[in-house]
Motif scaffolding. Sequence first.
Motif, PDB file in Angstrom:
ATOM      1  N   ASP A  56      -2.119   5.862  -2.544  1.00 24.88           N
ATOM      2  CA  ASP A  56      -3.327   4.661  -2.322  1.00 24.88           C
ATOM      3  C   ASP A  56      -4.603   6.174  -1.214  1.00 24.88           C
ATOM      4  O   ASP A  56      -5.157   6.472  -1.770  1.00 24.88           O
ATOM      5  N   THR A  57      -3.181   6.431  -0.995  1.00 23.43           N
ATOM      6  CA  THR A  57      -3.948   8.199   0.233  1.00 23.43           C
ATOM      7  C   THR A  57      -2.938   8.410  -0.133  1.00 23.43           C
ATOM      8  O   THR A  57      -1.656   8.179   0.177  1.00 23.43           O
ATOM      9  N   LEU A 101      -1.561  12.404   2.816  1.00 24.45           N
ATOM     10  CA  LEU A 101      -2.068  12.597   3.763  1.00 24.45           C
ATOM     11  C   LEU A 101      -1.222  14.038   3.573  1.00 24.45           C
ATOM     12  O   LEU A 101      -0.088  13.787   3.298  1.00 24.45           O
ATOM     13  N   GLY A 132      -6.301  12.779   2.975  1.00 25.56           N
ATOM     14  CA  GLY A 132      -6.718  12.621   4.252  1.00 25.56           C
ATOM     15  C   GLY A 132      -5.737  14.350   4.762  1.00 25.56           C
ATOM     16  O   GLY A 132      -4.257  14.137   3.999  1.00 25.56           O
ATOM     17  N   ILE A 159       1.120   5.009   0.734  1.00 32.26           N
ATOM     18  CA  ILE A 159       1.138   6.138   1.060  1.00 32.26           C
ATOM     19  C   ILE A 159       1.538   7.499   1.414  1.00 32.26           C
ATOM     20  O   ILE A 159       2.926   7.361   1.262  1.00 32.26           O
ATOM     21  N   THR A 219      -6.211   8.637  -5.801  1.00 35.79           N
ATOM     22  CA  THR A 219      -6.129   8.172  -4.744  1.00 35.79           C
ATOM     23  C   THR A 219      -7.173   9.046  -3.673  1.00 35.79           C
ATOM     24  O   THR A 219      -7.557   9.761  -3.655  1.00 35.79           O
ATOM     25  N   GLN A 220      -6.732   8.829  -2.602  1.00 33.20           N
ATOM     26  CA  GLN A 220      -7.654   8.965  -1.183  1.00 33.20           C
ATOM     27  C   GLN A 220      -7.036  10.118  -0.709  1.00 33.20           C
ATOM     28  O   GLN A 220      -5.940  10.390  -0.337  1.00 33.20           O
ATOM     29  N   LYS A 240       1.488  -1.574  -0.001  1.00 35.58           N
ATOM     30  CA  LYS A 240      -0.208  -0.696  -0.028  1.00 35.58           C
ATOM     31  C   LYS A 240       0.720   1.548   0.011  1.00 35.58           C
ATOM     32  O   LYS A 240       2.102   1.222   0.943  1.00 35.58           O
ATOM     33  N   ASP A 243      -4.245  15.156   7.832  1.00 27.51           N
ATOM     34  CA  ASP A 243      -4.145  14.385   9.441  1.00 27.51           C
ATOM     35  C   ASP A 243      -3.040  16.123  10.206  1.00 27.51           C
ATOM     36  O   ASP A 243      -2.443  16.305   9.824  1.00 27.51           O
TER      37      ASP A 243
END
Length: 229
Positions: free
Chosen positions: A35-36, A38, A83, A7, A80-81, A5, A85
Motif C-alpha cells: 500500500d505504501t 517508505l 513517501g 508498508i 503503491t504510494q 495494510k 521519511d
Amino acid sequence: MNTPKKIGILGGTFDPPHLGHLKLATHFAKALHLDTLLLIPSGEPWQKDTGITPAKIRLQLIEAAAVDLARAFLYLKIPTQIGVDRIEIDRAGPSYAIDTVKALRARFGAGVNLTWLMGADSLANLHSWNLWDQLLGFVNFAVASRPQHALSSHISPEITNLLEEHQCIDTDTLENSLFGRIYLDNSLSVDLSSTELRNQLKSASRSDIASEHIPSHALEIITNLGLYK
C-alpha cells in the motif's frame, strides 16, 4: 479477516540513489502488493566510511529519485504510494535499523504489515547490525538476490539459523504476516552498488555512467552541485 495494510521500508545511505534501488522498490511494491513504500535515507550511517555526502543533500537526492519512481509506478499501474521519511535524519546519533523499526511499529500500530526491503548482501551482513536479532520482532524481510552475493557462499551460521526459523517460500505468507518472516526472491537480480558507482563517476566516462545508472531527477541535482567528482 481483512488483509493488513502493507508498508514496505527501503532504507539506505542513498549516496547516490541509483536505478538498482528503484528496480528493487518497483519489484517488491508489485510482488507484495504494498500500500505504501517508505524511502528512508540514513542520517549517520555508522557502518560506512567517512566522506559520506551530507544527509541534507542525500535527502534531496532520494526525494528527486522518488519522483522518477512515482512515474514508473504510474506507467506500470502500481498503486503503491511513495513517501520519503526523515526519521533517521531527524534522529540524533547513529542510524540503527532497530531504532527505526521500533519507531515505525509504534507509529503505525500492531495491526500493520511492515516489511524491510533489502538486497542479499544486506542479509548476509545482518549479524553485524546493532541488535540485529531483534529486528524480526517488528518487521518482515523481503530479500532480493545480488549476483555477487550468493547467500550460499557468504552466509554466516547466525543467518543460516535465522533463515531456518523464519524463512517462507511464498509472497502470500509474507503478506499475511505482520512481522517475523523472511522471503528470498531470486527472480530479481540487482547488480548496482552506490560505492562502485561513486568510484566510476570519477572516471572520464562519468556522463555516460551517470545517465545509465542514476534516476534523471537525482542526476540533475548531482550535476548542478558537482557531486562525486
